[in-house]
Design a protein around this motif. Structure first.
Motif, mmCIF file in Angstrom:
data_model
loop_
_atom_site.group_PDB
_atom_site.id
_atom_site.type_symbol
_atom_site.label_atom_id
_atom_site.label_comp_id
_atom_site.label_asym_id
_atom_site.label_seq_id
_atom_site.Cartn_x
_atom_site.Cartn_y
_atom_site.Cartn_z
ATOM 1 N N THR A 44 4.532 6.988 -2.087
ATOM 2 C CA THR A 44 5.441 6.044 -2.728
ATOM 3 C C THR A 44 5.020 4.612 -2.431
ATOM 4 O O THR A 44 4.326 4.349 -1.458
ATOM 5 N N VAL A 45 5.454 3.724 -3.276
ATOM 6 C CA VAL A 45 5.136 2.319 -3.137
ATOM 7 C C VAL A 45 6.443 1.528 -3.098
ATOM 8 O O VAL A 45 7.352 1.792 -3.871
ATOM 9 N N SER A 46 6.555 0.566 -2.220
ATOM 10 C CA SER A 46 7.723 -0.296 -2.134
ATOM 11 C C SER A 46 7.415 -1.596 -2.860
ATOM 12 O O SER A 46 6.452 -2.279 -2.527
ATOM 13 N N VAL A 47 8.241 -1.910 -3.849
ATOM 14 C CA VAL A 47 8.051 -3.120 -4.631
ATOM 15 C C VAL A 47 9.330 -3.957 -4.500
ATOM 16 O O VAL A 47 10.419 -3.455 -4.725
ATOM 17 N N GLN B 138 0.833 -1.198 0.000
ATOM 18 C CA GLN B 138 0.000 0.000 0.000
ATOM 19 C C GLN B 138 0.874 1.256 0.000
ATOM 20 O O GLN B 138 1.936 1.278 0.605
ATOM 21 N N PRO B 139 0.461 2.321 -0.686
ATOM 22 C CA PRO B 139 1.252 3.546 -0.734
ATOM 23 C C PRO B 139 1.431 4.140 0.672
ATOM 24 O O PRO B 139 0.553 4.034 1.517
#
Length: 158
Positions: free
Chosen positions: A35-38, A29-30
């Motif tokens: 930002t998003v962690s992938v 989840q942002p």
């Protein structure tokens, strides 16, 4: 005969599996900053190894060289089913050499070894010495035309 309930259960199971697989690799989840962690996904790259090219005439590691070039075979013959070898080794170096000369008899058809006989020698710098292995193998049933005499020389100090 399958009932409509069986079809419904199978469809529900297929949809659940599809949703589960579709959720793989989805980002978290942002955060409040948006930002998003992938997680990093592995990347496969094709490996195309090139064959190693070896110069067999060049010195090897540690100053080794092919001592077989210094061996001259005069004869490797059979008489009455008994094999004998005769040759010379010339030490062209500035150092005394402790060598082992391997004399092998191998089948010409498939290179299977019949025997390996070793002769150990100390050869002073700049000298030529005889290498002899009289009666090193005996077999009345071996056809001399079906056998190769192979030699190799190693420096025992290397």
């Amino acid at each position: 005969m399958p009932t409509p309930l069986t079809y419904a259960a199978g469809l529900a199971l297929a949809v659940a599996a599809l949703v589960g697989v579709a959720g793989c690799g989805e980002p978290a989840q942002p955060t409040e900053e948006g930002t998003v962690s992938v997680p990093i996904q592995p990347t496969l790259t094709a490996v195309t190894p090139e064959p190693e090219t070896v110069d067999t005439s060049a010195p090897g590691a540690g100053g080794l060289f092919d001592l077989g070039d210094l061996l001259t075979t005069e004869s490797c013959d059979q008489a009455g089913g008994v094999w004998s070898y005769r040759g010379t080794f010339t030490n062209e170096t500035d150092d005394e050499l402790d060598i082992s000369v391997a004399i092998s008899l191998a089948s010409s058809a498939d290179l299977n070894l019949l025997t390996v006989h070793e002769v150990e020698l100390t050869v002073p710098a700049g000298e030529t010495v005889p290498v002899e292995a009289p009666d090193f193998y005996s077999d009345q049933d071996v056809d001399p035309a079906s056998v190769q005499c192979l030699t190799g020389v190693t420096d025992k100090d290397q």
